[in-house]
Enzyme design. Structure first.
Site, PDB file in Angstrom:
ATOM      1  N   ARG A   1       0.963  -1.165   0.039  1.00 29.70           N
ATOM      2  CA  ARG A   1      -0.259  -0.059  -0.244  1.00 29.70           C
ATOM      3  C   ARG A   1       0.690   0.892  -0.118  1.00 29.70           C
ATOM      4  O   ARG A   1       0.366   2.534  -0.080  1.00 29.70           O
ATOM      5  CB  ARG A   1      -1.253  -0.182   1.544  1.00 29.70           C
ATOM      6  CG  ARG A   1      -1.936  -0.829   1.117  1.00 29.70           C
ATOM      7  CD  ARG A   1      -3.442  -0.089   1.920  1.00 29.70           C
ATOM      8  NE  ARG A   1      -3.596   0.812   1.554  1.00 29.70           N
ATOM      9  CZ  ARG A   1      -4.453   1.761   2.282  1.00 29.70           C
ATOM     10  NH1 ARG A   1      -5.611   1.360   3.509  1.00 29.70           N
ATOM     11  NH2 ARG A   1      -5.183   2.992   2.099  1.00 29.70           N
ATOM     12  N   LYS A   2       2.318   1.269   0.193  1.00 31.21           N
ATOM     13  CA  LYS A   2       3.116   2.122   0.012  1.00 31.21           C
ATOM     14  C   LYS A   2       3.906   2.442  -1.706  1.00 31.21           C
ATOM     15  O   LYS A   2       3.136   1.785  -2.538  1.00 31.21           O
ATOM     16  CB  LYS A   2       3.986   2.125   0.938  1.00 31.21           C
ATOM     17  CG  LYS A   2       4.006   1.401   2.351  1.00 31.21           C
ATOM     18  CD  LYS A   2       2.880   2.868   2.917  1.00 31.21           C
ATOM     19  CE  LYS A   2       2.970   2.344   4.485  1.00 31.21           C
ATOM     20  NZ  LYS A   2       1.605   1.109   4.683  1.00 31.21           N
ATOM     21  N   SER A   3       4.296   3.612  -1.375  1.00 28.51           N
ATOM     22  CA  SER A   3       4.306   3.904  -3.048  1.00 28.51           C
ATOM     23  C   SER A   3       5.402   3.414  -3.759  1.00 28.51           C
ATOM     24  O   SER A   3       4.948   2.882  -4.855  1.00 28.51           O
ATOM     25  CB  SER A   3       5.437   6.043  -2.647  1.00 28.51           C
ATOM     26  OG  SER A   3       5.930   6.290  -1.917  1.00 28.51           O
TER      27      SER A   3
END
Length: 380
Positions: A181-183
């Site tokens: 879910r992180k960049s």
């Protein structure tokens, strides 16, 4: 076919797939040269002297606390509105979490409440850069005694900055996440950063069972019969070289990913400005946002319906949403063990009830963003 816009999707593909070939073919799968290269590149991008890859941001935070010798009898201040891992790592060390309220406009730590919560037992403050917006580390530093360590929970903040300085080098140490879910992602995975060489050395040993030398040093050394000494009780928090290879590719794309997210965050803010019941995330005046998530605030007094009903209506239209995160002081374990109450941190309580993340990621199309905007307007 029903429309389906996910809250988040990792942006991975052929480049990442090909990057795993070298470690797979070489046979060096655990922490090795790819992890070392990833660490070096990450440190350079975030302008820190030391970066150490870990299995997750959670283990990274635990590693920092252990490296600082935080334990029973110590208090660590932590924002009440954050993912539960930020508080859990304090308990792992036998220390006591002290929950501080958050500013509803930024979702980050409230300075006035922080000052009230500092005691002679306070050993550290964990400042969370929630959703990619840097906490005001300079103001926090001025607000707490000099001996109190400042730890950045930079799980959401790869590539973010404050006053021209990247997240990761603002406090005494920081931990980043590479969850999908992180960049940028390595599947699971994390990174700890610090400018302190002694802390870096201690954490380096602790992440590898407490070993005095790394596996790479031992395998490449001239005396294969030697085993490392173990003077510390450590952990197995090492990243694999498969993940390191993927991380190197993802890191090269970080600035492009953030620039794209910035552009679409600005689109949302402009297109949703006429919805008085939907509060927009704060844009930093003295830094750059990493936009791990686009988290709005549903005003309960002005919204056309309760937040949860809005989320259900959007879900029916194929748009995934999520609460921003949760108020840790309201979770069962912390209520039961530390006797916390919802009203102890009213800002965090309200953020728990009224924040709403809408889709923002690097696999959305322009039509997807317009669809989300139109769906929100249709709720009026």
């Amino acid at each position: 076919m029903k429309r389906s816009i996910q809250i988040s999707l990792p942006s991975t593909g052929e480049d990442e797939w090909q990057a795993t070939r070298e470690p797979l073919m070489s046979g060096w799968l655990t922490q090795g040269p790819k992890v070392a290269a990833f660490e070096k590149a990450f440190a350079a991008r975030h302008q820190v002297a030391h970066a150490l890859a870990t299995t997750s941001c959670t283990t990274g935070l635990h590693l920092i606390l252990a490296g600082m010798d935080i334990g029973p009898g110590d208090e660590v201040v932590v924002p009440a509105f954050t993912w539960v891992a930020t508080a859990n790592v304090i308990v792992y060390c036998g220390a006591t979490p002290v929950f501080v309220d958050v500013d509803r406009s930024t979702n980050n730590l409230d300075l006035e409440d922080l000052v009230r919560k500092i005691t002679p037992k306070t050993k550290a403050v964990i400042a969370v850069h929630l959703f990619g917006l840097c906490a005001d580390i300079d103001a926090i530093r001025k607000a707490v005694p000099a001996q109190v360590k400042i730890i950045e929970d930079a799980a959401c903040a790869a590539g973010a900055s404050l006053d021209g300085r990247p997240a990761g080098g603002l406090g005494d140490a920081a931990a980043f996440s590479f969850h999908p879910r992180k960049s940028i992602t390595t599947g699971e995975g994390g990174m700890v950063t610090t400018q302190d060489p002694a802390l870096a050395d201690r954490m380096n040993m602790l992440r590898n069972h407490g070993a005095s030398i790394s596996e790479e040093q031992r395998h490449n050394g001239a005396r294969p019969y030697l085993l490392p000494d173990f003077n510390l009780l450590g952990f197995n928090y090492r990243m694999t070289d498969l993940q390191g290879a993927v991380g190197l590719v993802q890191l090269e794309k970080l600035d492009r990913f953030i620039a794209e997210r910035q552009r679409w965050a600005e689109f949302y803010i402009a297109q949703l400005a006429d919805l008085p019941w939907l509060g927009m995330p704060k844009m930093p005046q003295n830094g750059s946002h990493a936009w791990q998530a686009f988290v709005t605030y549903v005003d309960p007094d002005r919204a056309p319906m309760p937040r949860n009903d809005i989320m259900a209506r959007l879900q029916e239209q194929g748009i995934a949403t999520r609460p921003g995160t949760h108020a840790c002081h309201m979770l069962g374990y912390y209520r039961d063990r530390f006797h916390t109450k919802a009203d102890d941190c009213p800002g965090a309580r309200d953020c728990d009830a009224y924040t709403m993340a809408i889709p923002l990621h690097n696999r959305m199309s322009a039509d997807d963003y317009k669809y989300v905007v139109d769906a929100l307007h249709s709720l009026n």
